[in-house]
Design an enzyme around this catalytic site. Structure first.
Site, short mmCIF file in Angstrom:
data_model
loop_
_atom_site.label_atom_id
_atom_site.label_comp_id
_atom_site.label_asym_id
_atom_site.label_seq_id
_atom_site.Cartn_x
_atom_site.Cartn_y
_atom_site.Cartn_z
N SER A 1 -9.71 -1.09 7.15
CA SER A 1 -9.21 -0.86 5.79
C SER A 1 -8.52 -2.04 5.13
O SER A 1 -8.26 -2.00 3.92
CB SER A 1 -8.24 0.32 5.78
OG SER A 1 -8.97 1.52 5.70
N LYS B 1 0.86 -1.19 0.00
CA LYS B 1 0.00 0.00 0.00
C LYS B 1 0.89 1.24 0.00
O LYS B 1 1.96 1.25 0.63
CB LYS B 1 -0.89 -0.04 1.26
CG LYS B 1 -1.96 1.03 1.34
CD LYS B 1 -2.85 0.77 2.57
CE LYS B 1 -3.96 1.79 2.72
NZ LYS B 1 -4.85 1.49 3.87
N SER C 1 -9.70 1.37 3.00
CA SER C 1 -8.86 2.16 2.13
C SER C 1 -7.75 1.39 1.42
O SER C 1 -7.11 1.95 0.51
CB SER C 1 -8.23 3.29 2.95
OG SER C 1 -7.35 2.76 3.93
#
Ligand code: GLN
Length: 478
Positions: free
Chosen positions: A182, A83, A158
């Site tokens: 997330s 990420k 996310s």
């Protein structure tokens, strides 16, 4: 003979065995993933940056080590994605924000350094909701990530790009971050495993902070076994993170007693789709058929927990994001005649609407008057949730609940930010309490979209989660 496509969907454990058997090399595997990314990423938008040259160089080194008999273990030669809120030395790190456009990290996050030391190969950086604020993957400054199962739908957030990457065969696993869900919620939306470990088990050093008391490094993988393997490699105290805890990693273990299952009832809590409740009920049936003893338990403080999360995560985020001011960090606005104009314009131009909303909200929650009414009260709710979750997880090995209230929803279909916050109603508990939780894929709905359940355990009870997940998926009777 396996097709290349099938190989790309293998688990870490399967890749490790194939590499050890000489079925393919790390270079060949890395190249295959890079080709897949090239083919798919234009549409899915899971990667913001791909380090093809770096990955191939690392893969060559891995192959040389293996030939010399110096293989570093199960992760040596396995390609993964990160990420874009983790620091990886020499690579861009945007956190999905314009304000960090052009920033290149000068160091490795601890988890990245540990993966590097174990020989894993970093393919690139994944798209995400800006500064990890969001539940749909639509709040990135660099475009939405689409769900590989249905490109008209969100992939969740996310950790949107990381979940899509694993679901679409663009890496063997990925690391994400989980502050309120997330990792688990996007994992649930696209049929992969998402593990949020116990708070502090994985070092946060090098992970851009959203809400420091809730943030966890999380693992997105294709099997529960892979989550366990990765946890073993990544866990351990870190001098760079004062909140990191001592953890004796235990690999996936068989349960040595009957599984005591607490079934969290969402009855009376609105907003959970019937198909989600039905999937949870099927999962409970499957586990009891394997010998688990199930009892229904009440959700701790259903009305207050999400509100407390929203207040606490926003206040901490408002404070953490103060560093992006165009001076210490972040792109500086060209329009900066005075110092306050420099701050105002740099932040005004660099940050997106959701991030601004949370900074304003979080700051407002801390002003005199509000601090007592909202912030301190939210802290008390958190403590009550923590105590109740702890009491539950002493009585039960594993708690089971939905991972998200719905399956993946349509792109652009969220009516308001408030409605989007509700997408986290099942997941915020584990963050508030600091306990581990795992999103386990569990079938598909009539439209072919993945469904999932969430398992939660006591602090450092990751082995229980993984054992229960295996029971759920393989029906292994122990
Ligand atoms: N979706 C949640 C939020 O927007 C969780 C974010 C996260 O876990 N980073 O706050």
């Amino acid at each position: 003979m396996m097709t290349v496509e099938k190989v790309l969907f293998r688990s870490v454990a399967e890749h490790a065995a194939a590499l050890a058997a000489g079925e393919y090399t790390a270079v060949r595997l890395t190249r295959a993933y890079l080709e897949r990314i090239q083919e798919r990423n234009g549409e899915i938008n899971a990667y913001l940056y791909v380090d093809g040259a770096g990955a191939l160089a690392a893969a060559e080194e891995s192959d040389v080590r293996r030939l010399r008999g110096e293989c570093r273990g199960v992760l040596d030669g396995i390609p993964y994605a990160l990420k874009d809120n983790f620091a990886a030395k020499g690579l861009p790190m945007t956190c999905g924000s314009k304000i960090l456009g052009g920033y290149v990290s000068p160091y490795d996050a601890t988890v990245v350094a540990r993966l590097k030391a174990s020989g894993a190969i970093l393919l690139g950086k994944n798209n995400m909701d800006e500064f990890a604020m969001g539940s749909s993957g639509e709040y990135s400054a660099y475009g939405v990530t689409k769900n590989p199962y249905d490109r008209t739908r969100v992939v969740g957030g996310s950790s949107s790009g990381s979940a899509a990457t694993v679901a679409d065969g663009m890496a063997a696993f990925a690391l994400g971050s989980d502050t309120g869900g997330s990792v688990r919620q996007p994992a649930a939306f696209c049929g992969v495993y998402g593990l949020k470990p116990t708070y502090g088990v994985l070092s946060r050093y090098g992970l851009a902070s959203m809400a420091s008391s809730l943030d966890c490094v999380g693992i997105l993988a294709r099997t529960a076994e892979d989550c366990g393997l990765l946890l073993d490699v990544l866990a351990g105290q870190d001098a760079h993170d004062a909140t990191s805890v001592v953890y004796a990693p235990k690999s996936v273990q068989a349960l040595d007693h009957v599984l005591r299952l607490g079934v969290i009832s969402f009855d009376g809590v609105g907003g959970i789709d019937e198909e989600i409740k039905a999937a949870s009920a099927r999962a409970v049936e499957r586990l009891t058929a394997c010998g688990a003893v199930a009892e229904t338990v009440e959700l701790p403080l259903p009305d207050e927990a999400l509100a407390a999360y929203t207040v606490l995560s926003s206040t901490e985020a408002a404070s953490n994001l103060a560093r992006y001011d165009g001076v210490r960090y972040g792109r500086r606005s060209a329009r900066s005649e005075t110092l306050s104009a420099l701050y105002e314009n740099s932040r005004g131009e660099g940050l997106g609407a959701e991030v601004k909303r949370r900074i304003l909200f979080g700051t407002d929650m801390l002003v005199r008057g509000n601090r007592e009414v909202y912030y301190l009260r939210a802290l008390r709710v958190r403590e009550a949730v923590r105590r109740q979750m702890e009491a539950l997880s002493e009585r039960y090995d594993v708690l089971i609940s939905p991972a998200a209230p719905t399956a993946a929803f349509g792109l652009g279909s969220t009516p308001s930010p408030d409605a989007l916050y509700c997408a986290d109603m099942c997941t915020v508990y584990a963050n508030l309490a600091g306990v581990p939780a795992l999103s386990v894929p569990f079938g598909v709905n009539a439209a072919g979209l993945p469904l999932a359940v969430q398992l939660t355990a006591r602090r450092c009870g990751e082995n229980l989660l993984l054992a229960a997940a295996r029971l759920l998926c393989d029906g292994e009777v122990k």
